[in-house]
Each structure stands twice: as structure tokens, then as C-alpha cells.
Design an enzyme around this catalytic site. Structure first.
Site, mmCIF file in Angstrom:
data_model
loop_
_atom_site.group_PDB
_atom_site.id
_atom_site.type_symbol
_atom_site.label_atom_id
_atom_site.label_comp_id
_atom_site.label_asym_id
_atom_site.label_seq_id
_atom_site.Cartn_x
_atom_site.Cartn_y
_atom_site.Cartn_z
ATOM 1 N N HIS A 57 24.066 9.344 45.168
ATOM 2 C CA HIS A 57 24.493 8.385 44.137
ATOM 3 C C HIS A 57 23.609 8.455 42.890
ATOM 4 C CE1 HIS A 57 25.655 4.792 42.021
ATOM 5 N NE2 HIS A 57 24.464 4.239 42.230
ATOM 6 N N HIS A 81 16.709 4.194 40.065
ATOM 7 C CA HIS A 81 17.196 2.857 39.694
ATOM 8 C C HIS A 81 17.483 1.944 40.878
ATOM 9 C CE1 HIS A 81 21.281 4.583 40.339
ATOM 10 N NE2 HIS A 81 21.646 3.330 40.537
ATOM 11 N N GLU A 85 15.484 -2.141 44.652
ATOM 12 C CA GLU A 85 16.500 -3.039 45.209
ATOM 13 C C GLU A 85 16.767 -2.763 46.682
ATOM 14 O OE1 GLU A 85 21.258 -4.048 44.663
ATOM 15 O OE2 GLU A 85 20.262 -2.654 43.300
ATOM 16 N N ASP A 86 16.825 -1.482 47.066
ATOM 17 C CA ASP A 86 17.310 -1.112 48.394
ATOM 18 C C ASP A 86 16.247 -0.533 49.331
ATOM 19 O OD1 ASP A 86 19.846 -1.914 47.625
ATOM 20 O OD2 ASP A 86 20.414 0.074 46.915
ATOM 21 N N ASP A 149 25.884 4.137 36.371
ATOM 22 C CA ASP A 149 25.818 3.646 37.756
ATOM 23 C C ASP A 149 27.155 3.008 38.156
ATOM 24 O OD1 ASP A 149 24.572 2.539 40.224
ATOM 25 O OD2 ASP A 149 24.763 0.632 39.162
#
Length: 779
Positions: A57, A81, A85-86, A149
Site C-alpha cells: 500500500h 505514513h 497509526e498501525d 493514499d
């Protein structure tokens, strides 16, 4: 996994090579280190299909950004990016390894803590978008990454199992990210996002359009080739080197156009779209002359966006000509540089090594949308308001309007003079009285258009009115108007709210607002709008400061009366009368507003009074609802020299004239009745009946008089507010009493003076209380 293990999904060496084609000094080792870091952080994570490694991704996002010729920090930020977050890795690690700029860009597209907002997902989405946009105000690269994105996520949206989630993401994309791409002028990304949203939101229509367009392009290929051959021949003779190609029409753009026109997919017209790219601006105009020389132009369709660029910086010449076999052909002519900017918008300028580094500062001077985001954040009272303000003030189609000194003001399409005034300064907005638009005097409700030159006229005697909200577009203007209304004294708010509500009652034909059943009204407003009031004055005050929309109150009253303003499929028929000082073109100004809102027109009459000082207009027409009528009244009142506008009720007029005839007939013929009943014999034999008949007769006359006065008060606002009318009303009973006194002497009537005095007292007490309420209503 190493780089070689991802050959099935992407080739990192090939990606690096494509970057070096436009960035010769690209640090491939730093980029590879960023890839290794991202690959390590996302190790074991898979995409929604369960087969594709997650690292694909961010790599696909990088590939999209390469088409924009993104710089090194942007590409590295795109790789990283999703890391904070993940994964367990945070911004500090990114900052330590890849620098402050990359850390800032990554932080700009990282969602806020899920733990903090876990019970309010809509709030989370709004706050994330807010953070993204505020970061963009400092560095546009944040939004370029986010758009890339979102584009890749939309391309893989089929892997999400839940249809409702696909629909939600598509709606969010269409409402937020597509307008942002449009603002930045990145047409290619905008079009791809629109088509993908179209596919998920309207799958049946999408398939129908896709098949139709496929056959449409095939059918037009021959005509397009003939047209381009003719143009090439003309260019060759003139020595113009040009690239001529068929211009791609995107599905969603065609769908929107057809929907707006109310047509079906079968109504797709046969027009051809051509793009011509030349070396410089003078050649653009030379090429335009050749096209117009070869084929007859449709002059109404010509647009010069080179001399007058669009709000997002787009430049091109647009024309339509009747091409081969008279087929309408749309032609766009621009330079190579304009063509790149047309596809990739501000990104093409932002990443251009030959441009100054302060490109973004220059952009801010040209368009104030980022500045508006900062203003919205500053004034914002909550996420719901932020989203509302964002959609109204930033994400709508934009226009440029100019001050007399040539300063461009960036406004949403459909903005009025009031919006323009507040965009310049709140003090100017608070006192604007009218404007000269392109040299023509216009009211403050006038809608502005692209490239209008507006000269504002202000007066210290003018202050914001609640009615201004009906023709303001920007939330900036609306918030300034409401802020002013909240600052006024309670007495002024009550007085203003009373006048506003009474005006809407007059429009709706509901009579006097003081006569409303306040208890039932308050209960309904509390139930439907969560608004609670202790008194009618409390309701007036809330209306006066804009805390409750007056149309909600009117609708609540109508529901309580079990009436409906209009059946949606039938509309509402109304009759209005307008009184104005006569002037040239007055009738046209009145008609323009009526035709703007009317669904159908039954009558429209105008005439002038003696010596042409006053003009009068009546019209009966069909509108959608009472709110539309209110808009008509607001805009009519802004017309120069209009003095009064009010609604006429044929039913009320009929009742008024019936009772007027009855009252006049009774008054004219009552002496004959008195003469017949005043014989000495009848008075002696039936004294009680005689006296009672006279009392009842005069009481009935007074009741008819009061009923007519009540009709005037309720349904004739123009007459209701005239002091002369009230003076006449006070003198009518005096005249009647004087006549009665004369008749008592002439007919020798033996009436009880106590009864007469009581009747007179009741009459004047009734008049006194009505007049007192009238005085209160106008103060």
C-alpha cells in the site's frame, strides 16, 4: 522479506529509476532505508484481501506521487505514513532516522488516538480531517500524500466485505477528498476518485454509463479523425507545431451533467472533445484563430481561462465549434506547461525545481482557502460546526470577485454581496447597504458571479438583520451576523424577534403571533427541536438572536392547527402585492425575483398611480413552500424604492367585503328601521322589545365593525401599522354615538343611558387594549 521477495507486487529498483528521471540527485539509499523501516514495522500485516502484504500500500502511494513528480521527503513520508497509526513505532523514531520534515509530513496524515475517540467515531473522522487540513496549511505535501493514499484505498475498496462501509468511505471521498483535489487542480486524481466513488455509490448507473460511453467513443472516432486532420492541415500552413488528441471524458463528470439537466443516459450528446497543446501563449491564440477559421464557432461557449484563470490556477482556451457534418466539437487549447498543470494542478508547480521555494505563499495570495481553514479552526465550536463550515466555505465550487482596486476575493459559487462584504472586513459587512456590481446598483441580496467588480456602499444607519441569513452563502458571514445579533440588548432581541415572527405569520396567513397557543407551540418546539421557552418573549428573544429558525416556529404552529402549508407535489399558490416608488426598470427587477422562485405564474400586473409617483404590482404564482415565499419577500425588500410587500388572501378579502357590505347596508337602512319601530303605539305596547332591538342592532353593527377591524389587524399588515387607520377606528364609534344621540331626540327614543354607557365603555376598552398591543409591536 527482502526487496526481491516483493517482485510479484512491485519492483523497487524500477521505482527508484523512475524517480531519478526527474530527480537526478535523489538519495536512493535513504529511500531504501525508509522502505526497510516501513517493511519491518508492517511485517506480518496484510491488506484486506488477506493475500497482499501491507507494505504494497505505501509503495503504491509512492507510485501515484511519482506521477506528480513529488520530492524526496514526500516519497519517504509516503512510505512511512501508516507506521505510527498501525504499528508500535512512533513519530519520534521517524524523526530520529529521517528528519523533522518527514516526521511533520507523516504526523499530518496520521489519525488521532483511537483510544481517546473510541466512543465517537464521527468525531474521530472529523478531528483527523481537521488535523490533516491544518497541517496542509503549513505544508501542502501533507495533502498530496493523503490524496494518493485515498486513491489507492479506493482502488482496493472491493476487498472490504461490508457494503455499508464501502458506501460510507465512497461518500466521504466524494464530499471531502474530491473537492480538495479540485481545489488543488489535480484533475487526474480528482477524476479517478470520482469514477471510483461512482462505481460504488451507483453501481447500476455506472455500468450503464460505462457501456454507453464505450460505444459512444467508438462511434465518434471517425469524426474526430476528420476534425483533427483538417486542423493539422491549417496548423501546418501556419507553421504551428501542435499535439492534437481526443480529450478523455470521465464517467462521473458526464453523469453529473446529465443528472443536472434531468436527462437519461440515452441523452448523451454526440459532441466531440479535442485537446490542442502548443509551445507558448501567443501560439494558443494563433491556433484558436485557425480553428475558428476552419469551423463556425459557438461564441456563447468561448472561455478565456488564460487571461482569467480558474480559482485553482487552471489555464486554457475553451471554445466550441460546429465541426465535421455540423457536429458540436469542444476544443481546449493550452501550452505544454498548462497541460501539465491541468492534469496535476498545484502539485506540478509545488514540485517544480525551477520555481521559487515560496510557491505555497504565492498560492495563498491567489486563493484564500487554506487561510479559511485556519479561520474555521479558530472560530470553531465543535466538530459538527467544523464540517459544516468546511463544506460551505472551502469545498464548494469557487469564484473570484474583485474590489474596485482589482484585489481578488475568493468566494464559493452562489455567494451574495453580504458574503463579499464580510470577506473584506466584518465592519464593512455589518454596515453594507447596497453595491455597484460592474457599474450597476444592486441590493445586498444580489448573487455574485466570477470576475464581477463590486464596489460596496455602507451606512452607519444599517446593521445586520436576521433576514440577511437567507441570502448568505458563507458560514463566515452567517457567524458574523449571528455574533452581532447576540450582542444586542434583550429588549432589542425581543422586539426584533417579534417583528420577524409576525412577518412570517403574515406570509403564512396565520394572523397575530400573540394569539398563538403558546403552551402547545412550546411543547412541539421542545419535542421536535429540543428548544424550550418559558414565555412568548423568550421565544421572540431566541428568534432575534438567531438561536431558533423562524420557519421551524411557523411549521410548528401549522402542525398544531392541523394544516399543511403545501402538498409537496402540488406546491403553494399565493397572491402578493408590492408597493414602490415608481422608477425605470422597476417592473423588470420585480419580475426577475418572481421568475427566480416561481414554479408557475398565473397573473402578474403592474400599474402606476397619479402622476406616476407610486407603482403597484400584484401577482399570483405557484411556489414550492412558505420558506420560498419568505425568500421572495426578503429579496423584494432589497429592491431599490420598494416600500411594502404583503400577501393577499382571496378568502379573507371575500369575508372582509361581505361584512363591509353588511355593515354599510345596516348603517344606511337603520333610520328606516327605527322609523318603522318607533311609532308611539309600538313603543308603548312593547317597550322592552323595542329597546332590546335597538341595543342588539347597534351591538351587531359594532361587532361587524370589530370583526372587520380584527381581519385588518390579522391579515392586512400594511394597514395594521398605519396610525391614521387607528385614529379613524377611534373616531368611528364617536360618530356612531353622535348619530345615535341625534336619532334619540328625533325619534324620541327612550333608551337606558346606563346600557348605552356600558356598550360605549366596552367598545373603547377593546380599542384601547388593541392599540396598546399595536404600539408594543412597533416599538
Amino acid at each position: 522479506m527482502g526487496m526481491a521477495d516483493y517482485k510479484e507486487f512491485f519492483d523497487l529498483e524500477e521505482i527508484i529509476s523512475s524517480v531519478k528521471e526527474y530527480l537526478p540527485n535523489f538519495d536512493s539509499k535513504r529511500f531504501a532505508a525508509a522502505f526497510d523501516f516501513a517493511e519491518m514495522a508492517h511485517n506480518g500485516q496484510m491488506r484486506k484481501d488477506g493475500k497482499t502484504p501491507y507494505i504494497t500500500h505505501p509503495v503504491e502511494v509512492v507510485k501515484i506521487l511519482i506521477t506528480l513528480h513529488a520530492d524526496e521527503d514526500t516519497l519517504i513520508s509516503a512510505l512511512l505514513h501508516d507506521v505510527p497509526e498501525d504499528t508500535p513505532h512512533d513519530i519520534r523514531e521517524i524523526k530520529g532516522q529521517f528528519g523533522e520534515t518527514v516526521a511533520f509530513l507523516v504526523d499530518g496524515i496520521t489519525k488521532l488516538s483511537k483510544v481517546y475517540y473510541k466512543n465517537n467515531m464521527p468525531e474521530l473522522q472529523v478531528e483527523s480531517l481537521k488535523k490533516l487540513l491544518l497541517h496542509s496549511a503549513e505544508d501542502l505535501r501533507v495533502i498530496f500524500i493523503k490524496l494518493a493514499d485515498r486513491l489507492h484505498n479506493m482502488k482496493t475498496l472491493q476487498n472490504i466485505d461490508k457494503p455499508e462501509k464501502r458506501e460510507r468511505i465512497s461518500k466521504e471521498t466524494l464530499e471531502i477528498y474530491v473537492p480538495i483535489a479540485n481545489l488543488l487542480g489535480i484533475r487526474e486524481i480528482k477524476s479517478q476518485l470520482e469514477n471510483l466513488c461512482f462505481m460504488y455509490l451507483y453501481p447500476a448507473e455506472y455500468e450503464e454509463f460505462r457501456e454507453k460511453i464505450k460505444s459512444y467513443f467508438k462511434k465518434q472516432e471517425e469524426n474526430r479523425d476528420k476534425f483533427t486532420s483538417a486542423i493539422r492541415e491549417g496548423f501546418k500552413k501556419a507553421g504551428i507545431d501542435a499535439k492534437i488528441s481526443g480529450r478523455k471524458k470521465h464517467l462521473y463528470a458526464i453523469y453529473k451533467k446529465i443528472e443536472a439537466d434531468g436527462r437519461s443516459v440515452n441523452a448523451i450528446d454526440n459532441r466531440i472533445a479535442i485537446k490542442i497543446v502548443v509551445k507558448d501563449v501567443p501560439t494558443c491564440y494563433q491556433a484558436l484563430g485557425i480553428v475558428h477559421g476552419k469551423f463556425v464557432p459557438n461564441t456563447e461557449k468561448f472561455r478565456d481561462y488564460i487571461a482569467n484563470p480558474k480559482i485553482n490556477g487552471y489555464q486554457s482556451l475553451h471554445t466550441s465549434v460546429f465541426g465535421v457534418d455540423g457536429l458540436l466539437t469542444e476544443v481546449q487549447i493550452r501550452t505544454h506547461k498548462m497541460d501539465i498543470e491541468a492534469e496535476y494542478g498545484l502539485a506540478s508547480a509545488f514540485f517544480d525545481k525551477e520555481r521559487p521555494k515560496d510557491v505555497f505563499s504565492a498560492y495563498l495570495k491567489k486563493s484564500s482557502w487554506v487561510k479559511k481553514i485556519l479561520e474555521i479552526e479558530k472560530d470553531d465550536a465543535g466538530s459538527e460546526n467544523f464540517m459544516e463550515n468546511l463544506k460551505h466555505d472551502v469545498l464548494q465550487d469557487r469564484i473570484f470577485v474583485f474590489t474596485p482596486k482589482g484585489e481578488p476575493i475568493d468566494l464559493p459559487d452562489g455567494a451574495s454581496v453580504v458574503d463579499f462584504a464580510y470577506a473584506i472586513h466584518s465592519d464593512i459587512g455589518n454596515h453594507v447597504v447596497k453595491a455597484n456590481i460592474n457599474g450597476k446598483s444592486q441590493p445586498i441580496s444580489a448573487i455574485l458571479h466570477n470576475s464581477d467588480v463590486v464596489d460596496l456602499i455602507t451606512s452607519r444607519k444599517v446593521w445586520p438583520e436576521l433576514s440577511w441569513l437567507s441570502f448568505t452563502k458563507t458560514n463566515l458571514a452567517k457567524n458574523k451576523i449571528l455574533a452581532y445579533l447576540k450582542r444586542t440588548t434583550r429588549e432589542k432581541k425581543i422586539s426584533k424577534g417579534h417583528k420577524i415572527l409576525q412577518k412570517e405569520f403574515d406570509i403564512a396567513g396565520l394572523g397575530m403571533c400573540e394569539d398563538v397557543n403558546f403552551k402547545k407551540l412550546s411543547s412541539r418546539l421542545g419535542h421536535e427541536h429540543d428548544k424550550h421557552f418559558d414565555s412568548l418573549n423568550g421565544l421572540f428573544e431566541s428568534i432575534g438572536e438567531g438561536n431558533i429558525w423562524v420557519h421551524d416556529v411557523v411549521k410548528a404552529v401549522e402542525k398544531n392547527r392541523r394544516t399543511s402549508e403545501a402538498k409537496k407535489h402540488e406546491g403553494l399558490k399565493i397572491t402578493i402585492k408590492i408597493v414602490a416608488v415608481n422608477r425605470f426598470k422597476l417592473m423588470r427587477d420585480v419580475a426577475d425575483i418572481l421568475y427566480k422562485y416561481a414554479l408557475d405564474m398565473y397573473t402578474f400586473k403592474g400599474w402606476a398611480a397619479k402622476q406616476d409617483k407610486y407603482a403597484y404590482f400584484t401577482s399570483r404564482f405557484l411556489v414550492e413552500d412558505l420558506e420560498t415565499v419568505s425568500h421572495i419577500f426578503d429579496e423584494m425588500e432589497q429592491i431599490e424604492e420598494v416600500r411594502h410587500i404583503y400577501r393577499i388572501s382571496p378568502h379573507v378579502m371575500f369575508l372582509f367585503w361581505i361584512f363591509a357590505i353588511l355593515g354599510a347596508s345596516g348603517w344606511i337602512f337603520h333610520p328606516f328601521i327605527l322609523r318603522l319601530t318607533s311609532t308611539q303605539k309600538f313603543q308603548v305596547e312593547h317597550p322592552l322589545i323595542h329597546s332590546t332591538l335597538i341595543y342588539v342592532f347597534f351591538l351587531l353593527l359594532f361587532m361587524i365593525f370589530f370583526y372587520m377591524m380584527n381581519l385588518l389587524k390579522k391579515y392586512f399588515p400594511m394597514i395594521r401599522n398605519k396610525k391614521l387607520v387607528w385614529a379613524s377606528i377611534f373616531f368611528v364609534p364617536i360618530g356612531a354615538i353622535f348619530v345615535l344621540g341625534m336619532e334619540m331626540i328625533y325619534f324620541d327614543l327612550n333608551l337606558n343611558w346606563i346600557v348605552l354607557a356600558t356598550e360605549i365603555f366596552v367598545v373603547y376598552m377593546y380599542l384601547y387594549f388593541n392599540y396598546r398591543n399595536f404600539r408594543r409591536s412597533i416599538n
